[in-house]
Structures are given as C-alpha cells and as structure tokens.
Design an enzyme around this catalytic site. Structure first.
Site, PDB file in Angstrom:
ATOM      1  N   HIS A 229       0.817  -1.216   0.000  1.00 40.00           N
ATOM      2  CA  HIS A 229       0.000   0.000   0.000  1.00 40.00           C
ATOM      3  C   HIS A 229       0.855   1.272   0.000  1.00 40.00           C
ATOM      4  O   HIS A 229       0.573   2.217  -0.728  1.00 40.00           O
ATOM      5  CB  HIS A 229      -0.982  -0.033   1.176  1.00 40.00           C
ATOM      6  CG  HIS A 229      -1.953  -1.174   1.054  1.00 40.00           C
ATOM      7  ND1 HIS A 229      -2.339  -1.966   2.114  1.00 40.00           N
ATOM      8  CD2 HIS A 229      -2.600  -1.677  -0.033  1.00 40.00           C
ATOM      9  CE1 HIS A 229      -3.196  -2.892   1.687  1.00 40.00           C
ATOM     10  NE2 HIS A 229      -3.361  -2.737   0.395  1.00 40.00           N
TER      11      HIS A 229
ATOM     12  N   GLU B  80     -14.196  -0.102  -7.260  1.00 41.77           N
ATOM     13  CA  GLU B  80     -13.983  -1.536  -6.979  1.00 41.77           C
ATOM     14  C   GLU B  80     -15.186  -2.290  -7.544  1.00 41.77           C
ATOM     15  O   GLU B  80     -16.328  -1.943  -7.278  1.00 41.77           O
ATOM     16  CB  GLU B  80     -13.864  -1.742  -5.467  1.00 41.77           C
ATOM     17  CG  GLU B  80     -14.077  -3.159  -4.965  1.00 41.77           C
ATOM     18  CD  GLU B  80     -12.996  -4.155  -5.428  1.00 41.77           C
ATOM     19  OE1 GLU B  80     -11.817  -3.883  -5.216  1.00 41.77           O
ATOM     20  OE2 GLU B  80     -13.379  -5.194  -6.032  1.00 41.77           O
TER      21      GLU B  80
ATOM     22  N   ASP C 298     -17.323  -1.244 -12.528  1.00 40.01           N
ATOM     23  CA  ASP C 298     -16.298  -1.864 -13.358  1.00 40.01           C
ATOM     24  C   ASP C 298     -15.225  -0.816 -13.686  1.00 40.01           C
ATOM     25  O   ASP C 298     -15.507   0.178 -14.363  1.00 40.01           O
ATOM     26  CB  ASP C 298     -16.968  -2.383 -14.638  1.00 40.01           C
ATOM     27  CG  ASP C 298     -15.986  -3.047 -15.594  1.00 40.01           C
ATOM     28  OD1 ASP C 298     -14.761  -2.862 -15.434  1.00 40.01           O
ATOM     29  OD2 ASP C 298     -16.453  -3.745 -16.505  1.00 40.01           O
TER      30      ASP C 298
ATOM     31  N   ASP D 182      -4.810  -1.146  -8.631  1.00 43.54           N
ATOM     32  CA  ASP D 182      -4.577  -2.100  -7.539  1.00 43.54           C
ATOM     33  C   ASP D 182      -5.471  -3.302  -7.805  1.00 43.54           C
ATOM     34  O   ASP D 182      -6.473  -3.527  -7.132  1.00 43.54           O
ATOM     35  CB  ASP D 182      -4.945  -1.407  -6.215  1.00 43.54           C
ATOM     36  CG  ASP D 182      -4.776  -2.322  -5.011  1.00 43.54           C
ATOM     37  OD1 ASP D 182      -4.257  -3.450  -5.169  1.00 43.54           O
ATOM     38  OD2 ASP D 182      -5.192  -1.906  -3.906  1.00 43.54           O
TER      39      ASP D 182
END
Lengths: 275, 275
Positions: free
Chosen positions: B62, B106, B137, B155
């Site tokens: 992170h 997310e 999406d 990520d």
C-alpha cells in the site's frame, strides 16, 4: 498430488515445492542432507529441512555475498569462505582477477560431495587451481588465523545445529583478528520479517568490532520472506564510497554496479533494526 | 496439524499458512472471497485462493503503490484507485495533504464490505470525507473518464477473472486519456520470477503510450517470490528526478525518501525485461 517438499519457515508459515525425485538423502555427521529435484527450482539442496540453494535462484545469494565486499576492497587477494560447501560463493569470487587464492572451510564434506554431483554448475569451480578446500570447523579455523585474509564471507546455515557458533560476537572478533588491515567481513544474517532480533543483535555485535558496519538486502524467493540480509563489517573501506574506477565488468544475473549501492538502502522497518 | 491455507503460486510451488479460523467464506458475483485469521500474518484476505492482503505485511504494497507516484506528481489533487477494495492504498493516499479527492472504483462490493469488517485498520479510511467509493467496473469507469485525474493507481488482482481487462494496452490508453496533463499511472505488475512475460508485455505497452515509463520493486513476503513489481507511466514527471522540496514527512513502515529512488534500481534479470 505426489511428493512435495514443505519447509516450515516459522511455526505457522512455509513454502511447498513439487518434487520430481529424491536424488540423495542422508543423515551426515552434522545434519540431515537432502538433494531433491523440484519442478519449479531444479535441483535443490536442503539441510535439516531448510532450503540452502536451488539451481534456479542460487545466483542471487552467491553474487550478492561475493561481489559487494570484493568491489569494496581495494585489492582482495586472499578470500576465505566459511561454510558454503555448495561452491556458489567460490564461483563468484573467482570472477575477480585480483583474487589469487580462495579458501573454503566447510564443516560437512558431504555437502561438497553431493553438490559436486548434483549441482555441478554451482560447485564446479571448487576444482579451480586458485581454490583450497578444507573440511574443517570454521569457528576453529578462524580462531587459529591471524591477519591472513582480505575478505571473509560467512555462508552459513541458520543459527541452529552446526552453525550456532557462527552468530556469536566472539566469532566476529576472531574474524577481525583473522583479517588483514583493510579486511572486510560479510555474513548472511537471515530475514527481517521473522528474525528481526537476530539481525539487530548481529549488527550491534559487528558494530562494536568493525569501524564500518552496513546492512544490505537481496531478494531470494526460496528463502523465508524472500528478503535476505547480509551484514558487512569493514576495517577501513565503505561499500557506499567505492571509487568508480574499482568496478570492472562482470557477468552477472542479479548484481549490477548500480544495485551495489541501492541494496544498502533499506525499507524503514529494516533500517530501524540498525539504529 | 489443523487448518492450513495453501496457495499454489505456480503449478509446482506455493506458500502455506496456519489458519486459526475462517471469518467468512463466500462465492461473490465475481470471485471466491475468503477472510482467514492466520497465526503468522493476522487476518488475511484471499480472492480465488490468492493472497490479496494480510494485516502484518499490507503496509509494503500500500505504501509503495501510493507514495512513489504521489511524491512524483507536482500537485496530485484528484486520485483514482482502480480495484483496491480493501482500502489500503486509499489510506496511504490520504496521508498526502495535496489530495483533495480520492475515488475508489472496486467491482466487487463484498471486498469492501468484508475488509471494513475484518481489516478495519486497512479499510477504515474509506469513510473519510475526501473519499468517494464506487462499486463499478474499473475498465468501464476509465473508458468514460477524460482528463479527470492526476494519478491513477491500478490495484488489481492477477490477470485472471475480473481483472483480465486491466492488463491490456487498451486499458492503459484509456488511463492516459483519463489523466490530466501531468498525469501518472501506476499498476501492480506481478513478479519477475514466474511472470516475466507479463512484466515485459505491460512495460512495452505502457512505454508506447507514456513518455516516461519506469519499473520499481518492493518485497512482499506473502506474494509470489517475495519480489513485486510496479509499472509507472508518466506524461511529464520522472520519479527519478523529483525535486528535494517535493518530499514531505510521512509516517511509514517501508517507504522512505531514499528508497523512493533505490526501488527503481533493478536486479539485472529484471532490468533486462525493460530493454
């Protein structure tokens, strides 16, 4: 599923590797020795159930143990490797033309024997004319040496079994005595995720004996946490202030001149162990 | 022996971790989600059997995903994180006072839900007033954005399942379009030991789109090989030429100002993938 080798790197975490066959398994006078052929890593030497080296990733450890101190020293003519019976560090040491003699002191002759047989591209240079191989106790060898070596590399197992003496302050003091005036020690000192206390202890011990003390890291995927540390103690030379002219071309897969310096730049939680 | 989680990181190699209990297990609309309490790593989130994050080592990924691009950008006001539903990257992003808004896109709302429940010190900052969370999406979100963000961080999971689109050249071209003029992309791009082809491909794709392309690494013990790569594409700013004045104090456990530059110095076999 077939045969898998699993190493518990801590009580609660480990790695597991699919095994094609067991080339050799033996309880030597010192430790349990297994030579496994794995699918992922090629031939793999384990001692007391811990991975020592594999054909696929061995270059990282061997290059990083050898080239950092050898480029730091102004004229490394005589090098001692304590442990390292697989011969990988010796192979890298011999890439330096300044080296006139490389002495290996390995306590367990069986490690040498089976490395020569199943890891020939790692152990082959143990036959080189510049190499002297002694099957002997490294701790005793150090205790009996005085101003004999330019660089001493401690390529030991973990501090259990035969290697337990090799992580003591007395041993590092002996190494200082066994080194010549610009002498450099480098020792493998495990990983900062599971063995932070060990690193901290060794760093303090080395720092009380050597004027220049530095910690550097390398990524070794088959070793615990993938992040390995090496502790360097040096009488006069700083690995971070190597004159540009001292570096020469070298065939490597991991080490580079740029990485030489970058490998001493530590993640904060690792740097904290040295303060 | 009890319950152990084993991830086959390749067909022939993996890690194994002792499990105290399973907090939650569910096949979501997108993937198999498991929240395990492990002895070694604390709570661990896995998706489709792969470790995403753990309480003990999450800080590495992170911090290194967030701080390298954020210190490289002269004024990162609006940041987008694609994926990253555990919230760890967002937490690090918010440490930069220049950031006025951080958007998380997310695809799987369940990742957010169970991270908040079982990884509160990682996901807690998703409640911050500067944060906008969209369950959507990421690929579509990028396609519909234009000159909207200063920094975009990808990520994602591995390029299987829902993340397969996030490793395509079209996606990186969309990101370039979604970025403002000094915009910076950073994407997690797996490890060089088992996924060299992927790194090579992504690096070439990003290089054809962004004037400045760089690869950097970090040690993540629960990820395959322990050596993780991040690929950066930047329109104008070079992470290796960040003016000293741009760095400010930051509470971290891995990232340091010195490591910022050192993390771009690659082992030779990794450097070769970028040439």
């Amino acid at each position: 599923m077939g045969l898998w080798f699993t190493e518990k790197q801590t009580d609660n975490f480990g790695i597991t590797a699919k095994v094609k066959r067991t080339h050799h398994t033996e309880q030597t006078d010192f430790q349990q020795l297994d030579m496994l052929e794995t699918e992922e890593w090629g031939n793999m030497l384990t001692l007391d159930g811990m991975v020592m080296t594999t054909q696929k990733d061995e270059f990282v450890y061997h290059e990083m143990m050898a080239h950092i101190p050898l480029f730091t020293h102004p004229n490394p003519e005589h090098v001692l490797v304590v442990g390292g019976g697989d011969g990988g560090v010796i192979r890298e040491v011999l890439k330096h033309p300044e080296v006139k003699k490389a002495t290996l002191v390995e306590i367990d002759g069986k490690v040498i024997e089976y490395s020569k047989k199943f890891l020939p591209e790692i152990a082959g240079d143990l036959e080189d004319a510049r190499v002297e191989v002694k099957v002997d106790d490294g701790f005793m060898h150090i205790a009996q040496s005085e101003a004999a070596y330019d660089v001493i590399m401690v390529d030991s197992t973990e501090p259990v079994g035969p290697a337990v003496n090799l992580f003591t302050k007395g041993f590092y003091a002996g190494i200082s005595n066994a080194l010549k005036e610009d002498g450099i020690l480098v020792a493998q000192t495990d990983n900062p995720w599971f063995k932070a206390d060990l690193i901290q202890q060794v760093y303090q011990d080395v720092k009380e004996i050597f004027p220049v003390t530095r910690l550097y890291t390398a990524n070794i995927p088959t070793y615990p946490s993938g992040l390995w540390t090496f502790t360097m103690g040096s009488k006069t030379q700083d690995p971070l202030e190597v004159p540009e002219s001292r570096f020469h071309e070298l065939e490597t897969k991991y080490y580079t001149k740029e990485l030489h310096k970058a490998s001493f730049v530590l993640p904060k939680f690792v740097k904290d162990l040295t303060e």
